[in-house]
Design a protein around this motif. Structure first.
Motif: not given
Length: 310
Positions: A3-6, A13-14, A19-24
């Motif tokens: 559960a901790n790994n998940s 991932l979030l 990061f990708v949204v902000l760079q876009s």
């Protein structure tokens, strides 16, 4: 354990998505600014008119500051540390241009005040030469906090400190509490003066708008809306000065919270205020918008107001 790994995987991932949204968003903003700057350079009317010259200065200042701030954000995201001397070079630019846009907003507000309240003197006071002198004054005023902050740092730091590897943020230069207080006092004083200028101009233009009629009344009301937007933009820039204090508090609590705080502050108080400049003059200004559509359509769109600029 699973559960901790998940949870850790979801959090990772979030952060990647953020990061990708902000760079876009940064890339879109810089592209729009580039298009606006090209539009400004294409017509002599724009680079010989005070308000458009000052508008171009905000575009360049915002783009430069956003680019440098985004580099620092990328360093934080990838946990990259750099030597303090390199961080100083980056922050010389950031500390100067963090004030250039607010100071230019105050100058643009004064230009609108002169245009509406002192129309007979507008041509003389808003000449190209006076505008260029105003730009030099803006950069001089904006350099004062940078010079004082770096001077206190250079006087306090040991030589070995410059070769240390650190996360590059303004906190690197704040070795003592009094340096935080000095920085805060400098910026608060500057923004107080700018706020007074905007409020004074708004009140004066409002009086003229009430007394005006016809086209003059329409022009005055448009000037009021422009000054109000400048005031809101200045408020966001002022809140931006508090961001390092918030980030510093999270940095000492949890690095993950520090990263989230940097993302949110960057989005709300670095990116958002700098989206208002294209809105105020790039879209609301009819003459500039017609020229922008002509440039963006590669000349396929026929301008209706082009004769006004010639």
């Amino acid at each position: 354990m699973a559960a901790n790994n998940s949870l850790a995987g979801d959090d990772f991932l979030l952060r990647k998505v953020q990061f990708v949204v902000l760079q876009s968003l940064v890339m879109i903003f810089l592209f729009i600014n580039l298009l606006l700057i090209i539009t400004f350079l294409k017509k002599e009317y724009f680079y010989t008119t005070a308000r458009y010259i000052l508008f171009a200065l905000t575009l360049l200042s915002d783009s430069f500051l956003l680019f440098m701030s985004d580099i620092l954000l990328i360093f934080t995201h990838f946990h990259i540390t750099i030597q303090v001397w390199a961080c100083i070079i980056i922050f010389v630019v950031v500390l100067v241009y963090i004030t250039v846009t607010p100071a230019t907003l105050a100058a643009m507000t004064l230009e609108r005040y002169v245009a509406i309240c002192m129309p007979l003197r507008h041509g003389e006071l808003s000449s190209t030469r006076n505008t260029m002198n105003c730009i030099l004054i803006i950069h001089g005023i904006s350099s004062v906090p940078c010079i004082l902050i770096l001077s206190t740092f250079l006087a306090s730091a040991s030589l070995s400190y410059y070769s240390k590897y650190q996360f590059c943020s303004v906190e690197v230069f704040m070795l003592y509490i009094w340096q935080h207080n000095l920085r805060s006092a400098l910026y608060q004083f500057q923004f107080l003066i700018m706020s007074i200028i905007i409020v004074f101009s708004y009140i004066k233009i409002m009086k003229v708008a009430k007394a005006a009629s016809g086209d003059d009344k329409k022009s005055s009301k448009k000037g009021l809306r422009t000054v109000a937007l400048h005031g809101f933009q200045l408020l966001l820039c002022l809140i931006q000065l508090w961001c390092p204090l918030i980030e510093s508090a999270f940095f000492h609590i949890n690095f993950s919270l520090y990263e989230i705080a940097r993302y949110l502050n960057f989005l709300l108080f670095y990116l958002a205020p700098r989206c208002l400049s294209p809105l105020i003059y790039g879209l609301r200004d009819e003459v500039f918008f017609q020229a922008l559509k002509y440039i963006a359509s590669f000349g396929l769109y026929k301008q209706n107001l082009i004769d006004k600029m010639n």
